[in-house]
Each structure stands twice: as structure tokens, then as C-alpha cells.
Design an enzyme around this catalytic site. Structure first.
Site, PDB file in Angstrom:
ATOM      1  N   TYR A   1       0.990  -1.196   0.025  1.00  0.00           N
ATOM      2  CA  TYR A   1       0.011   0.016   0.106  1.00  0.00           C
ATOM      3  C   TYR A   1       0.973   1.396  -0.038  1.00  0.00           C
ATOM      4  CZ  TYR A   1      -4.642  -2.558   0.867  1.00  0.00           C
ATOM      5  OH  TYR A   1      -5.755  -3.189   0.479  1.00  0.00           O
TER       6      TYR A   1
ATOM      7  N   HIS B   1     -17.208  -4.659  -2.076  1.00  0.00           N
ATOM      8  CA  HIS B   1     -15.715  -4.766  -2.260  1.00  0.00           C
ATOM      9  C   HIS B   1     -15.513  -5.923  -1.071  1.00  0.00           C
ATOM     10  CE1 HIS B   1     -11.278  -4.345  -2.648  1.00  0.00           C
ATOM     11  NE2 HIS B   1     -11.351  -4.279  -1.322  1.00  0.00           N
TER      12      HIS B   1
END
Length: 593
Positions: A153, A340
Site C-alpha cells: 500500500y 468490495h
């Protein structure tokens, strides 16, 4: 393509008048090269033409056809993601027999085929023409070397080049560097309400807490309530409706988060991807905002070795939309949304409840595909009132040996349901639920006492040692213990704008709760033409879908095969190859040059 429902189409231009063909066939075996003829569909053709080496065939197809003795292979379209396989050839079939229905197909080569996930019910957002004077800006990482590890990330702090007057953001596009489509999994663009201009351009791995800046005691990334744009793999450009925009004004400081997925730990991936936003100072009629319900990371624990699909549910209590900052008489209208999860998610539903009566789901995907995630427009805008209640349901199926925990890695799991709505409430709505530490401790302790679990009673300790501990998913009692835990009647509720109740009971455990009847669309019976409440105007049965088949031409193409595979899912490694031999723009991805 064994046991598949196939549409075969081509255009014969050997005579003065081109003759289009459209047939329904089925495959009985993956080893059978010539699918069996079922039906001539030329009456369903809308148009067919060839131009510049591209064959295009447009036709209609019933969403919920009913299989019978004559058509046992016909498939119904699922609510959500359908997995479509296609193949093509530059040689027309050789046909004979009455009406030219007996056709010998020339085999296609390995490069002239592919797959694509499609949502026939929602699909991409409607394209809205951009007004004169629209402005745009790219928020990109620049020449970032992606680490050779499974999950990264990466965060970068950016700003618009100049202040903007009161404006509306009206569109955002993914900008994925050509060649890196398989590595760029998702992005989130956060709006930083507090900011230090000296941090512009600063970047680091997002989880490097020691180095990530904090403004006014809070990280931009933690403030999930202030998201400007979200995109995930498989998604496309997103347009707000013509009368709606997301408000921005002044200097815009943002945090761009990109999730890189590099399961093969490839070295040398250099990336300059991000997001392009469009805005106009011609203000639209309505301000948009986002409503989110989901799972905190420490509320997800999915044992391995279980031969069952498991349901994890997360709740947005009525109090999350009913507080002092929201006018109790002001309804809002949901117009688009996103569901999601990660790689073991199989289905997601965003349930909607008002005064203990369940309404139609805001969003529903019965065949969730990790590689096809995007905002989808709702078929009709849905009214949401203060005090409405929500449930984000995620279904998981795993063949892993060890448990799966909630987390950011693709190998971890998430569960999130989001909708855009207008007009914006004064308080941004975020809801969710979790198990308390005590509840998890009791669950794990019972499993330890019965020999089903060799870990600790702490979720965080267990998560830190993911492959050290094993839950006996082969034991029927252990499975029932887990399922009973997931079905417990109480939850700890989290609300983004205060008001979280201390005594929340899940809807199914309330005597006064009225659940929505199971959907009857797609059922082959006399009652299938009525909606859940008996109103046949709401039924979906008999609806037809228009499918447009477009093949990007490298050579002259004259045959297209589209196979709709029922209830089959791609493995992640296969999905990552979806861009091979294809123009990335076919998947809605904007690529840098």
C-alpha cells in the site's frame, strides 16, 4: 467451455448482400471443438456489420430463459457478475444442411480468445457529456518502483495546482500505466481537511506509521468519511449524474493510496499510475456524498478447510443515520454504489431495512469477481431516510488450510458496501459492526477446549501468526460452532457520526422484523411474473438484455464466439492475465502514454 451456453455469430460477405448469422449452441465437453447447434437466433439480431477489420454483432437475449427438455443447456444470467468467455477466428464456418445450420468451425488459436466479466444489470456508469470549460487534473505517483513482495500500500500526498472556486467534481477516471494493469489493484483518493503544505510530494508505504504524517491528530487515510474517488481492478471511468456533483472548493490537498498486488514478487515494476478528476465551477443542482457500511479488520476470521460457504454480516444501525446532525425529515437518493471483498469472496449483498421491514437490496452481486470491481449505477434511484438500517453481507468460500483474517493484503479479506447519494447530509454516514475482544475470546476458548483450535484466545495474536494456528474445518462440530458464532444475535456497533447503540440486536433476531421474500425473478413457474410484493410491474422476468459484441481487430475478424459460463469463477492467477492480447481500454482503463 464444457457445459456452456454459446452464442455463435458471423457475417458471410461472399455474395453481393452480406448475410449475418446468429446461433445458440452448447458444448458438452471441453474436448469437443464443434459445439452442438440448438437454435437459429437471426430473429434476435438488431444489427451486424464489418468495418476496418472489426466484426460487430448486436442482438437481444432473454435474461431468465427457462431450461426444458428441448433446451436443457440454456443458462440464466445471474444478478451481479457474469463470466463471459470469447473466441474468434478470421475464417467463416463451413455450413451446409437446411438453413445452413450444420456448420464446421475452424479452430481458433490460443491468442484469439479471452474472458471478461460483465454485469448485465448495472454495468458501467452512464457516460455524461462534459460541459464547456471543464477542468481536469491527474494525481499520480511518479516512477515508483513497486517492491518485490505480495502486497504494497503506497501513499503519496498531493495537491491541485491552484485553488478552485466552489466547484463540483463530476467524473473520475483510473489512470493505469500501460503494462502494469495486473499489478495495480485499487486506488483511494482521500481529501485531507487538515494539511501541512511542507508534506506535498511526501510518499511512503501507507503502513509505515512512524513516517506517515498526522495532521491535527489524525491521518488523512484514517478519515474514511472523506473519500473523493475509489477505483478497483476491472472498474472503468465514473460519471456523476447530470444534476449531481461532489463538492470541492479552495486548495485541495489529497492523499493518493494505491494498492499494488505482486503475488509473484516480480522485481523491476516501475509505475506512474493514479486518478484523473474532472470538475466544473458551473455548480450542479445537488451535492453528492457517500454512505459506507463494512467490517473493521478485526471482525473477520474465516477458518480454512471448511467445505461450506460462510456468511459474515456487518451492520449499520438506525442510529448511524439518525443523530442530531441530520434533519430527520430529509430523505436522500442513492444513485450508484460499490461492493468490495478480496479473493475468497463469492457474493455480496447490501441490504436495506426501514422500521423493521426489509426493502429491496441497494446492491447485490451473486457471483462476485475480485477482478471486476467498479461503481455501478443503480437501475433506479433509491430513497434513504434518517433511521434506515443497513446490512453488508459477504459470502466466502476457501480451500486454504489456514484461516483468513481481515486486513489490507489481497490474501486477507475485506467486506465493504458503499453508495453515493444526494443531497449530502450534514454528517457523513459510516457504519459497521464488530465482535468484542471478550466475544472472540469465548469463541476461541471453546474451540481450544474441544481440540478444534491450537491458537490463542486473542484475535490480534492469532492474526500475527497466521500460518501457525489451525482451525479444524473438517470437524462438523467445529464448523457448527463457527457458524453459530457468526449468527449470534448481538453486535458492537460503530457509527461515524456518533449515536452508536449499546444494545443492538440483528434484524433476524427481532420478533417484529419482516424479511424480504426470496427473489422470484428467474424462477420458471407461474408466479415468476410478479415482484416480491405481488406487483408485476416490479418483476424482472422476461426482461431482455442487449449485448454488443466488439472485437478489437488485429487481423480481419469474421467470427465471434461468446460463451456464458454459469456459476464458474476464475482463479486469481487466471484473472491477472485478462489484459493479455487485449487493448486495456476494452476494460475501461485509461492508460498513460
Amino acid at each position: 467451455m464444457g457445459d456452456s451456453d454459446i452464442i455463435l455469430g458471423w457475417i458471410d460477405e461472399s455474395s453481393d448482400v452480406p448475410k449475418p448469422y446468429l446461433q445458440r449452441r452448447h458444448s458438452v465437453s471441453i474436448h469437443e471443438r464443434n459445439p452442438v447447434f440448438d437454435e437459429d437466433l437471426r430473429d434476435d439480431l438488431v444489427e451486424a456489420w464489418q468495418e476496418d477489420g472489426v466484426t460487430r454483432i448486436r442482438f437481444t437475449r432473454e435474461l431468465f430463459p427457462c431450461a426444458d427438455e428441448e433446451n436443457p443447456f440454456v443458462k440464466q444470467v445471474v444478478m451481479g457478475t457474469s463470466f463471459v468467455i470469447f473466441a474468434y477466428n478470421n475464417e467463416n464456418p463451413v455450413c451446409s444442411g437446411s438453413d445452413d445450420v450444420e456448420c464446421l468451425l475452424v479452430p481458433h488459436d490460443a491468442k484469439s480468445m479471452g474472458s471478461q466479466s460483465i454485469d448485465f444489470f448495472s454495468g458501467k456508469s452512464s457516460v455524461v457529456p462534459m460541459p464547456e470549460g471543464v477542468q481536469q487534473h491527474d494525481f499520480l505517483v511518479e516512477n515508483y518502483t513497486v517492491p518485490s513482495k505480495d502486497t504494497t500500500y503506497y501513499c503519496k500526498f498531493l495537491q491541485l495546482d491552484a485553488p478552485v472556486n466552489a466547484s463540483h467534481m463530476i467524473r473520475f477516471d483510473p489512470v493505469v500505466q500501460a503494462g502494469n494493469e495486473a499489478a495495480v489493484h485499487h486506488f483511494i483518493l482521500y481529501w485531507c481537511k487538515e494539511f501541512d503544505v511542507e508534506k506535498i510530494g511526501f510518499s511512503a508505504e501507507c503502513d509505515d506509521v512512524a513516517n506517515m504524517p498526522v495532521f491535527a491528530g489524525q491521518s488523512c487515510r484514517i478519515d474514511f468519511e472523506e473519500i473523493l474517488a475509489v477505483w478497483a481492478v476491472g472498474g472503468s471511468d465514473f460519471y456523476f449524474p447530470e444534476h449531481v456533483g461532489f463538492p470541492i472548493e479552495g486548495l485541495q490537498y489529497v492523499l493518493l493510496e494505491i494498492h499494488y498486488d505482486n503475488p509473484n514478487e516480480i522485481e523491476g515494476i516501475v509505475d506512474s499510475s493514479g486518478v484523473r478528476i474532472y470538475w466544473t465551477d458551473e455548480l450542479r443542482e445537488q451535492d453528492a456524498a457517500m454512505l459506507t457500511v463494512g467490517a473493521p479488520y478485526d471482525s473477520t476470521f474465516i477458518p480454512g478447510d471448511m467445505d461450506v460457504t460462510v456468511l459474515n454480516s456487518f451492520y449499520g444501525a438506525p442510529q448511524c443515520t439518525l443523530n442530531s446532525e441530520i434533519d430527520p425529515s430529509q430523505s436522500v437518493h442513492a444513485f450508484a454504489g460499490l461492493l468490495h471483498a478480496h479473493t475468497i469472496g463469492t457474493a455480496i449483498k447490501f441490504r436495506h431495512i426501514r422500521e423493521n421491514v426489509e426493502l429491496r437490496p441497494l446492491l447485490q452481486n451473486e457471483q462476485y469477481d475480485f477482478n471486476y470491481q467498479q461503481y455501478v449505477g443503480l437501475p433506479q434511484e433509491v430513497d434513504i431516510f434518517p433511521g434506515d438500517e443497513f446490512v453488508c453481507e459477504c459470502y466466502y468460500k476457501t480451500n486454504r488450510v489456514y484461516p483468513t483474517y481481515g486486513g489490507e493484503s489481497t490474501q486477507d479479506e475485506m467486506c465493504a458496501c458503499l453508495v453515493y447519494y444526494y443531497p449530502a447530509w450534514t454528517a457523513t454516514v459510516v457504519g459497521g459492526s464488530k465482535w468484542t475482544d471478550q466475544e472472540y475470546a469465548e469463541f476461541f476458548q471453546t474451540a481450544i477446549d474441544n481440540g478444534w483450535w491450537n491458537g490463542t484466545t486473542s484475535w490480534s495474536d492469532n492474526e500475527a501468526n497466521k500460518t501457525a494456528y489451525y482451525y479444524d474445518g473438517k470437524n462438523e462440530d467445529a464448523v457448527n460452532h463457527y457458524l453459530a458464532f457468526q449468527a449470534r444475535e448481538t453486535r458492537e456497533i460503530l457509527c461515524g457520526a456518533g449515536g452508536a447503540p449499546n444494545d443492538y440486536i440483528i434484524p433476524e433476531a427481532r420478533d417484529e422484523f419482516i424479511a424480504l421474500p426470496e427473489d422470484d425473478f428467474g424462477d420458471c413457474n407461474d408466479n415468476a411474473s410478479q415482484g416480491a410484493d405481488g406487483d408485476d410491474s416490479k418483476a424482472l422476468t422476461g426482461t431482455e438484455v442487449v449485448v454488443i459484441s466488439v472485437v478489437s481487430a488485429v487481423v480481419a475478424l469474421s467470427a465471434i464466439v461468446v460463451a456464458l459460463i454459469y456459476c464458474k469463477r476464475r482463479q486469481k492467477t487466471t484473472g491477472m492475465q485478462q489484459y493479455e492480447h487485449m487493448d486495456a481500454n476494452e476494460y475501461g482503463t485509461t492508460t498513460t502514454k
